[in-house]
Design an enzyme around this catalytic site. Structure first.
Site, mmCIF file in Angstrom:
data_model
loop_
_atom_site.group_PDB
_atom_site.id
_atom_site.type_symbol
_atom_site.label_atom_id
_atom_site.label_comp_id
_atom_site.label_asym_id
_atom_site.label_seq_id
_atom_site.Cartn_x
_atom_site.Cartn_y
_atom_site.Cartn_z
ATOM 1 N N ARG A 1 0.854 -1.183 0.000
ATOM 2 C CA ARG A 1 0.000 0.000 0.000
ATOM 3 C C ARG A 1 0.891 1.235 0.000
ATOM 4 N NH1 ARG A 1 -2.378 3.062 4.761
ATOM 5 N NH2 ARG A 1 -3.767 4.514 3.722
ATOM 6 N N HIS B 1 -2.959 10.849 0.872
ATOM 7 C CA HIS B 1 -2.378 10.625 2.203
ATOM 8 C C HIS B 1 -1.772 11.967 2.653
ATOM 9 C CE1 HIS B 1 -0.776 7.255 4.978
ATOM 10 N NE2 HIS B 1 -0.490 8.406 5.572
ATOM 11 N N GLU C 1 -7.231 8.332 6.447
ATOM 12 C CA GLU C 1 -7.498 9.007 7.717
ATOM 13 C C GLU C 1 -8.026 10.429 7.573
ATOM 14 O OE1 GLU C 1 -4.149 8.683 10.346
ATOM 15 O OE2 GLU C 1 -4.069 6.497 10.224
ATOM 16 N N ASN D 1 -7.019 1.690 10.000
ATOM 17 C CA ASN D 1 -5.711 1.925 10.616
ATOM 18 C C ASN D 1 -5.908 1.921 12.119
ATOM 19 O OD1 ASN D 1 -4.842 2.342 8.020
ATOM 20 N ND2 ASN D 1 -4.322 4.506 8.288
ATOM 21 N N TYR E 1 -3.879 1.975 15.886
ATOM 22 C CA TYR E 1 -2.662 2.064 16.698
ATOM 23 C C TYR E 1 -2.954 1.932 18.190
ATOM 24 C CZ TYR E 1 -0.231 3.342 12.469
ATOM 25 O OH TYR E 1 0.301 3.299 11.206
ATOM 26 N N GLU F 1 -3.164 -0.186 8.178
ATOM 27 C CA GLU F 1 -1.997 0.235 8.959
ATOM 28 C C GLU F 1 -2.124 -0.304 10.366
ATOM 29 O OE1 GLU F 1 -0.950 4.396 9.180
ATOM 30 O OE2 GLU F 1 -1.486 4.684 7.068
HETATM 31 C C1 FCB Z 1 -0.904 7.161 10.769
HETATM 32 C C2 FCB Z 1 -0.544 7.685 9.399
HETATM 33 C C3 FCB Z 1 0.759 7.156 8.879
HETATM 34 C C4 FCB Z 1 1.818 7.049 9.955
HETATM 35 C C5 FCB Z 1 1.282 6.357 11.179
HETATM 36 C C6 FCB Z 1 2.274 6.165 12.279
HETATM 37 O O1 FCB Z 1 -1.800 8.032 11.371
HETATM 38 O O2 FCB Z 1 -1.542 7.357 8.458
HETATM 39 O O3 FCB Z 1 1.154 7.973 7.811
HETATM 40 O O4 FCB Z 1 2.360 8.275 10.230
HETATM 41 O O5 FCB Z 1 0.159 7.040 11.659
#
Ligand code: FCB
Length: 547
Positions: free
Chosen positions: A85, A129, A174, A303, A305, A373
């Site tokens: 990607r 992006h 995002e 995505n 985290y 992600e």
């Molecule tokens: C996300 C972004 C990506 C990267 C990660 C750590 O929010 O999409 O570009 O910076 O965080």
């Protein structure tokens, strides 16, 4: 928290055909900002603003991927990844954001796509992006409706150029960050701190997405697919107080539901008016927009985290009419015993499970999901065991969500290599491959080798016996207690209450296990509850205790 009986969930075997890949983004890796006719983007401008980016760094050179792409494709081949990607820099292709196409810019992406195809790697192309052409920002950027139209035009230019070789298109990455972080919080380009403008940006991004989907669909060959990528962060009230619960709900609206509801639920959430009615009249919304935004997509990119632990806090600006869209009377906190990444981000794989199961429950028409992600930031050690643990635990949570009914088809690790981490600059590293920015030398880390082995045989071993199942006494606010089916962040439902369960206390290194459970009675902190672990016969209950 009281431990109850442990139920191992067995080895987690990912299905054949599950897509494995890595992800990057143009401004974070390409460099070559003045090469071959590229125009300027808002990130070129933002990086020059004093104090905007740590140590004044920028993506001017980054990983010099624009020249070293062949080596990077070789690293993907060696990893055994089936997919990659990446994003296209809009200003590289349309230097003014619209008008004449820059052929040399397009040629770069053509070379890349051809090399990927030759290497048996499926390209997943993100159109946006975050690197908006500065010329478009100068005309109002995402605050104005016209930008949505220009984005759709640009999508068409890209399909004309690469549609014969690219079958998977992602409109936006995002939109929360592009709108609220960029136009509300001011931490990202263009660095604005607005209320109405940031919410207008969110709406226009969604609209641009919908317009682009329509255009791409009209052109698409059979089997080609269009999706969108959202960052999802379940919100957790820091305490059981009604104030914190309400704060968590506002944050959930800002980050998650503002985007998922119009995309997959056909409407804006009712609490949009209550939460933002003092800072905007929503005059940017027009009849028909929701239909455009809700145009069905072929997949959703998630995505993930971290979860957000939130508590109620004073508003930064006393006058409601002058608040930014980010000024919501909330504060994000790190729980005391939290497991954290090298960047201090809370590591909670159960949040990924909650996201996937929550979306599936909330939106009956949700398309298949790809995790586009997921990754771990640190300072760049080569023996990156923290990253290996993170990846493994989140893969376990993904598998558990699939077992619970989420239709997940693929996983892209963020990131192939260390790169320009936006406002943090180069100090935060997420790569499977280390990049020496002096020499541009690439060095695979432990996580790269772990991932290569895992892709070759995508099975996670059974959790060791003896682990205990804990009940986490969160989300017990009476305001939202009740059979709240489908809210993101809610993983288990019952009559009168809900909660969540997980194995271990976050320090379990053999893979993270999660199970749904029903709670028979209203959840009251400190009161005993009956727990039904999903997958066991109904009635097979083990007692647990909350609080
Ligand atoms: C996300 C972004 C990506 C990267 C990660 C750590 O929010 O999409 O570009 O910076 O965080």
């Amino acid at each position: 928290m009281t431990a109850i009986e442990h139920r191992p969930s067995g080895p987690r075997v990912f299905p054949a055909g599950f897509v494995w890949g890595t992800a990057t983004a143009a401004y974070q890796i390409e460099g070559a900002v003045d090469v071959d006719g590229r125009g300027r983007s808002i990130w070129d401008t933002f990086c020059r603003m004093p104090g905007a980016v740590a140590r004044g760094e920028s993506g001017e050179i980054a990983c010099d991927h624009y020249h070293r792409w062949q080596e990077d494709v070789d690293l993907m081949k060696e990893l055994g990844a089936a997919a990659y990607r990446f994003s296209v820099a809009w200003p590289r292709v349309l230097p003014d954001g619209r008008g004449p196409v820059n052929r040399r810019g397009l040629d770069f992406y053509r070379r890349l796509v051809d090399a990927l195809r030759e290497g048996g790697i499926e390209p997943y192309v993100t159109l946006y992006h975050w690197d908006l052409p500065q010329a478009i920002e100068d005309r109002g950027g995402w605050r104005v409706r016209e930008t949505a139209e220009r984005f759709a035009d640009y999508a068409e230019v890209m399909y004309d150029a690469l549609g014969d070789s690219v079958s998977n298109w992602i409109t936006l990455n995002e939109p929360y960050c592009s709108s609220i972080v960029g136009y509300g919080e001011g931490r990202h380009a263009p660095g604005a701190t607005e209320g109405h403008g940031a919410l207008a940006a969110a709406h226009h991004l969604l609209l641009g997405h919908g317009l682009a989907v329509t255009r791409l669909r009209a052109l698409a060959r059979p089997g080609q697919r269009v999706g969108v990528t959202l960052n999802m962060s379940p919100t957790v009230p820091a305490t059981t107080s009604p104030e914190d619960a309400a704060a968590a709900r506002r944050m959930d609206l800002l980050v998650n539901r503002q985007f998922t509801d119009p995309l997959f639920g056909g409407s804006y959430a009712p609490d949009m008016a209550e939460t933002f009615g003092r800072i905007t009249d929503f005059s940017f919304r027009r009849d028909g927009d929701l239909e455009t935004i809700g145009t069905p997509v072929d997949f959703l990119g998630v995505n993930y985290y971290y979860r957000l632990h939130v508590e109620a806090a004073p508003y930064e600006e006393a006058d409601p009419g002058r608040r930014t869209a980010f000024d919501l009377g909330v504060r994000t906190v790190t729980p005391e015993d939290a497991r954290t990444s090298g960047l201090g981000w809370v590591v909670e794989p159960e949040g990924l499970y909650e996201t996937l199961v929550g979306l599936t429950t909330r939106y009956p028409d949700l398309p298949p999901v790809y995790i586009t992600e997921n990754g771990y930031g640190d300072d760049g050690v080569l023996e990156d065991t923290g990253r290996v643990d993170y990846l493994r635990d989140h893969l376990a949570a993904t598998h558990d969500a699939m077992t619970a009914g989420a239709d997940v088809r693929g996983y892209f690790a963020w990131s192939l290599m260390d790169n320009f981490e936006w406002a943090r600059g180069y100090s935060a590293r997420f790569g499977l491959v280390h990049v020496d920015y002096e020499t541009q030398e690439r060095t695979p880390k432990s996580s790269y080798r772990w991932m290569r082995e895992f892709i070759a045989d995508p099975v996670l071993a059974e959790p060791p016996a003896g682990e205990e199942l804990f009940i986490d006494p969160v989300m017990t606010d009476p305001v939202i207690a009740g059979p709240v089916i489908g809210d993101p962040g809610v993983v288990a439902y019952g009559t009168g209450g809900y909660g969540r369960a997980h194995y271990g206390a976050g320090d379990y290194t053999g893979g993270y296990g999660l199970d749904d459970f029903d709670v028979a009675d209203p959840v009251v902190a400190g009161a005993p509850v009956d727990v039904l672990v999903a997958g066991t016969p109904r009635g097979d209950r083990s007692g647990g205790e909350l609080g």
